[in-house]
Design an enzyme around this catalytic site. Structure first.
Site, PDB file in Angstrom:
ATOM      1  N   GLY A  40       0.833  -1.205   0.000  1.00 10.52           N
ATOM      2  CA  GLY A  40       0.000   0.000   0.000  1.00 10.52           C
ATOM      3  C   GLY A  40       0.862   1.247   0.000  1.00 10.52           C
ATOM      4  O   GLY A  40       1.914   1.289   0.646  1.00 10.52           O
ATOM      5  N   LEU A  43      -1.175   7.338   2.527  1.00 10.55           N
ATOM      6  CA  LEU A  43      -0.409   8.135   3.484  1.00 10.55           C
ATOM      7  C   LEU A  43       0.387   7.251   4.426  1.00 10.55           C
ATOM      8  O   LEU A  43       1.551   7.526   4.716  1.00 10.55           O
ATOM      9  CB  LEU A  43      -1.344   9.047   4.269  1.00 10.55           C
ATOM     10  CG  LEU A  43      -1.927  10.199   3.461  1.00 10.55           C
ATOM     11  CD1 LEU A  43      -2.812  11.061   4.337  1.00 10.55           C
ATOM     12  CD2 LEU A  43      -0.830  11.044   2.835  1.00 10.55           C
ATOM     13  N   ALA A  44      -0.205   6.151   4.912  1.00 10.79           N
ATOM     14  CA  ALA A  44       0.512   5.301   5.857  1.00 10.79           C
ATOM     15  C   ALA A  44       1.633   4.525   5.157  1.00 10.79           C
ATOM     16  O   ALA A  44       2.790   4.573   5.584  1.00 10.79           O
ATOM     17  CB  ALA A  44      -0.465   4.341   6.538  1.00 10.79           C
ATOM     18  N   GLY A  45       1.300   3.833   4.074  1.00 12.49           N
ATOM     19  CA  GLY A  45       2.289   2.998   3.401  1.00 12.49           C
ATOM     20  C   GLY A  45       3.378   3.812   2.716  1.00 12.49           C
ATOM     21  O   GLY A  45       4.554   3.436   2.742  1.00 12.49           O
ATOM     22  N   ARG A 330     -19.599  13.031  13.005  1.00 13.08           N
ATOM     23  CA  ARG A 330     -20.215  12.450  11.810  1.00 13.08           C
ATOM     24  C   ARG A 330     -21.340  11.477  12.118  1.00 13.08           C
ATOM     25  O   ARG A 330     -22.368  11.480  11.450  1.00 13.08           O
ATOM     26  CB  ARG A 330     -19.136  11.730  11.001  1.00 13.08           C
ATOM     27  CG  ARG A 330     -18.161  12.704  10.424  1.00 13.08           C
ATOM     28  CD  ARG A 330     -17.030  12.038   9.703  1.00 13.08           C
ATOM     29  NE  ARG A 330     -16.199  13.066   9.087  1.00 13.08           N
ATOM     30  CZ  ARG A 330     -15.075  12.830   8.438  1.00 13.08           C
ATOM     31  NH1 ARG A 330     -14.636  11.602   8.332  1.00 13.08           N
ATOM     32  NH2 ARG A 330     -14.401  13.815   7.905  1.00 13.08           N
ATOM     33  N   LEU A 441      -6.011  11.392   8.083  1.00 12.01           N
ATOM     34  CA  LEU A 441      -4.726  11.789   7.503  1.00 12.01           C
ATOM     35  C   LEU A 441      -3.680  11.836   8.601  1.00 12.01           C
ATOM     36  O   LEU A 441      -2.547  11.403   8.440  1.00 12.01           O
ATOM     37  CB  LEU A 441      -4.853  13.157   6.821  1.00 12.01           C
ATOM     38  CG  LEU A 441      -5.949  13.281   5.762  1.00 12.01           C
ATOM     39  CD1 LEU A 441      -5.868  14.633   5.068  1.00 12.01           C
ATOM     40  CD2 LEU A 441      -5.824  12.186   4.722  1.00 12.01           C
TER      41      LEU A 441
END
Lengths: 637, 255
Positions: A40, A43-45, A330, A441
């Site tokens: 992946g 953003l993380a990977g 939400r 994020l």
């Protein structure tokens, strides 16, 4: 098996620092002896790959798209939270921590959330240094705006394209490491299995999506950053290729899956308009800074919104929740939209929509100011609906957006399989039962830039890793199983397309395991999914062959996993006999229709262990201990 | 009432480029797309055609797509000779069928450029763009050790212009629409994004030289100011970014 979160003891603000000191280190010369697989490139990977390579590890990175720049983090619109307190409005690490715990309806792990709030500030520093063009004030300093579930302005943003800009930042850092040879990048690859040797994660099996070849990759540790499972619902705001398969394969190999019933239904999406519809489009939560949500006071009022006078409009969020108004979290906003539509006050052709109105904001600030803040969102809305939101209120309705559940991880972000780490949306750890806006994020980048680079070193330095090669029987067996499954799917030759099955699964999930659930409905869903699974393997039609570029086959494997995973979601939802955050069971609600938690019996993480295709999964529990916040009924009134 | 009520169904004739692989000759094939709701996106229309092809045991049309909200840059095709179709500032996934009329013939072809090899049908290999970024499309900072984000003020105008350039989604429409198959708008956007910010200035010269060299090596053509790229860019990125790239490149050569 006793689940050990490995969260360090001691006072909350000192835990991470203490843990960092106690973690074993890999010396710089030895780092180059280790191979790490990252699956992946969101953003993380992306951030994990770049940072691990910067430290000296040899990294192999995989993505399904044609370029690592396309991962779905790119579509995040509104912003990223940090506890900088640049707005001087009383923000602090502790307040960000508290808001996140409360927003998650007290179902997340204190130590993880506090660490997230601590590193949030480093993320902003890092991104600015990379050249992320955040919005700025006239004096040149960074601008902030507000998001749901918070009473401070702590959200940094780059117009309505914050995810894109942060991802380009991570992608550029990754590109720099590809150029120097520390990262080997594999694009257009689907991870189809995880390989364990002596109980440790030691590699993966992938399918090359261009030529269909099945490949094996060996490593000393595997990092999954493969996103969430929102597409189980068929229609969601996720990208078309977003899938649960990598995480689900890991689950079948022994990684526990935590809280799969926690799904976030985002309140502001463009309503559904036809059966052919392939995906739903989000309108950023940031719009609720200036937009006012309303429905006609009288059910069935079909007049044009412009003809409905103020006195006949119900600004239900402002009326019901005066202190948070349109900026409630939400889950609360979504449920209230559904409630209004159930009362017959929904608007538009289908009656499944509410208005999000900018007239007051435009009158107050002028069209130019509103255009600068939200121009690209308004434009996107107009492209899809052919309505101009500067003149007519937007119509919005909740849609599946994010999944808080994921593979269970400890404080080091390691799953129950040694050597398998899970980052970002793919893990379960930080958002409890509901994620606050602009926190995804933050978590993805926190995990990738500032957590995994340290914790993976602790594992590698403290673990004896045998020499492993792709000739090992475990790899051969995994390849064989993958090839068998592909062959089977291609040979069925039934009468229904993959999409057709996916659509039906989505309908079941939305109807019975969506915004509002009941014990009876869930039981029914379980039977329906079981039937669907049987039919899939008897009647699916997949075109082409396995040894070619074949999008129909790619999708078939993903949908087969979504169907099985759907059962797990329902199982988890049935077991959680309370309502909390994104899991709202109508059988457990307060008199005011708010989620009614049962802290005595359900203040825990539910972690499921695979027990074979024919059996129910085994249930494990990680009790949640709150030492620093008091559990209360969430109130945004 | 809203315009959503004006949705209707149309019938189209599609002529679609079919090519089994990179080294096989391709050709246009004709398909009927019937009962297409004008509320559908262009890609949803292709989904409907593909469902029918699969049910008839024929090979569905391969096309790249992912986010379907105009930001990932994965989709793109020439529609009646225009990159991403007739609407300005719109990716193919955001193009809706209400912009077509009943009985239209629609010709759908892949991006064509020496640097973008065709993989299958409408799917092309755009890895040359990644290679250009790898040559220098970044600021060399590693994670950790960066100063407080507010230490360097950036004038709002510079930040806005940098953001205008940084909006590039890397779809390749600029290359596909250029008679020379030049990648100058793509490279200009990245060079501008970083050169406009104080953080990007230390490497500005080396970046411009390295990215332009890689662009040439990958087989992209030269810019001759046709301005087709700006006209077709779904993010409406301005060719002033090409002018800025030229300035940065000349400046770098003089150092």
């Amino acid at each position: 098996m006793q689940l050990d979160s490995k969260a360090p003891g001691g006072p909350l603000p000192e835990k991470w620092d203490k843990h960092l000191f106690e973690l074993k280190l890999v010396n710089p010369a030895n780092k180059r002896k280790f191979e790490i697989i990252v699956v992946g490139t969101g953003l993380a990977g992306g951030s994990a790959s770049a940072t691990l390579a910067e430290l000296g590890y040899n990294v192999k990175t995989f993505c399904i798209q044609d370029s690592p720049r396309r991962a779905h983090s790119i579509a995040a619109q509104g912003g990223i939270n940090a506890a900088k307190n640049y707005s001087n409005d009383g923000d602090s690490i502790r307040r960000l921590f508290y808001d996140t715990i409360k927003g998650g309806d007290y179902r997340s792990r204190e130590a993880n959330v506090y660490r997230l709030a601590q590193v949030s500030n480093n993320i902003i520093d890092q991104c600015v240094a990379q050249g992320v063009p955040f919005a700025r004030e006239y004096g040149g300093l960074l601008a902030n705006r507000s998001f749901g579930g918070a009473q401070v302005s702590r959200t940094f943003y780059a117009r309505g394209q914050t995810g894109q800009q942060l991802l380009i930042g991570a992608y550029s850092a990754l590109s720099r490491q590809i150029a120097v040879g520390k990262v080997t990048m594999f694009t257009r690859r689907d991870m189809l299995d995880l390989v364990l040797v002596n109980g440790k994660a030691r590699g993966i099996v992938t399918r090359n999506l261009v030529n269909g070849s099945i490949e094996t990759h060996v490593a000393d540790a595997v990092v999954l950053a493969t996103g969430g499972y929102g597409n189980t619902f068929y229609l969601s705001t996720n990208a078309m290729a977003s899938n649960v398969s990598a995480a689900f394969n890991a689950y079948k190999k022994g990684a526990f899956f935590a809280n799969p019933c926690y799904t976030q239904i985002h309140p502001t999406c463009i309503p559904v308009h036809g059966t052919y519809q392939s995906k739903l489009t989000l309108m950023s939560e940031s719009l609720r800074n200036d937009g006012r949500v309303w429905v006609p006071k009288n059910p069935g009022d079909k007049r044009h919104p412009g003809q409905i006078p103020e006195s006949e409009r119900d600004y239900y969020l402002e009326n019901k929740y005066p202190s948070f108004g349109n900026l409630v979290p939400r889950d609360v906003a979504s449920r209230n939209a559904k409630l209004q539509c159930d009362l017959g006050k929904g608007v538009g052709e289908t009656g499944l929509a509410v208005y999000l109105d900018f007239q007051d904001a435009i009158r107050r600030d002028g069209k130019a100011v509103i255009a600068k803040k939200y121009g690209n969102l308004f434009q996107m809305y107009e492209k899809i609906t052919a309505d101009n939101p500067y003149e007519t209120p937007m119509m919005i309705y909740p849609a599946v957006h994010y999944t808080m559940g994921g593979l269970w991880v400890d404080y080091n972000l390691m799953s129950t399989i040694p050597g398998l780490f899970v980052l970002g949306e793919a893990n379960f750890s930080d958002h409890g039962a509901n994620r606050l806006g602009a926190s995804a994020l933050m978590q993805g980048l926190a995990d990738g830039y500032f957590v995994i680079p340290y914790t993976i070193g602790g594992y590698l330095a403290g673990t004896k890793l045998e020499k492993v090669s792709a000739d090992d029987t475990a790899f051969k067996a995994a390849v064989e199983a993958v090839e068998m499954r592909i062959k089977k799917m291609l040979s069925i030759g039934g009468k229904r397309t993959v999409d057709d099955f996916h659509r039906q699964l989505g309908n079941i999930m939305w109807e019975y395991c969506g915004m509002a659930r009941t014990d009876n409905g869930l039981a029914k869903a379980k039977d329906l999914i079981a039937d669907l699974q049987v039919e899939f393997w008897e009647n699916v039609l997949v075109s082409g062959s396995g040894s070619q570029f074949n999008q129909s086959l790619e999708k078939a494997g993903r949908v087969a996993d979504f169907i099985e995973f759907g059962k797990l979601m329902v199982t988890d939802a049935m077991a959680r006999k309370e309502s909390c955050g994104g899991h709202f069971n109508e059988d457990y609600q307060t008199e005011e229709n708010e989620a009614k938690r049962d802290d005595e019996n359900f203040c825990h993480v539910a972690a499921w262990e695979y027990a074979g295709d024919e059996n129910e999964p085994n249930f494990h529990k990680e009790a949640l201990h709150f030492e620093n916040v008091e559990l209360t009924q969430r109130s945004y009134k | 009432m809203t315009q959503q009520n004006s949705s209707k169904n149309i019938n189209l004739t599609l002529k679609v480029w079919r090519q089994v692989g990179p080294n096989v000759k391709g050709r246009l094939e004709t398909y009927q797309a019937n009962h297409i709701s004008t509320d559908m996106s262009f890609l949803e229309m292709l989904d409907v055609v593909n469902e029918e092809l699969i049910l008839n045991h024929r090979d569905p049309i391969a096309f790249d797509h992912d986010c379907r909200e105009g930001i990932c840059g994965m989709c793109g095709a020439m529609v009646n000779g225009r990159a991403h179709g007739p609407e300005k500032g719109t990716t193919l996934c955001q193009l809706h069928m209400r912009h077509f009329s009943d009985q239209d013939t629609v010709i759908i072809e892949p991006w064509r450029s020496r640097a973008f090899r065709i993989i299958k049908d409408l799917v092309v290999d755009r890895s040359a763009f990644d290679k250009i970024i790898q040559a220098g499309g970044y600021i060399s900072v590693s994670a950790g050790g960066t100063p407080d984000a507010n230490v360097i003020p950036v004038p709002q105008e510079a930040a806005e212009k940098a953001m205008d350039a940084a909006a590039c989604i890397g779809c390749g429409a600029c290359v596909a629409s250029c008679p020379n198959a030049s990648a100058m708008l793509f490279v200009g956007a990245k060079v501008s994004h970083l050169a406009l910010l104080p953080q990007g200035i230390p490497e500005a010269a080396i970046r411009a030289l390295a990215m332009v060299k890689k662009m040439d090596d990958c087989g992209f053509g030269n810019c001759t100011n046709e301005t087709e790229c700006e006209a077709e860019c779904p993010k409406e990125i301005s060719i002033t970014n090409i002018a800025r790239l030229n300035r940065e490149y000349i400046k770098a050569g003089l150092l």
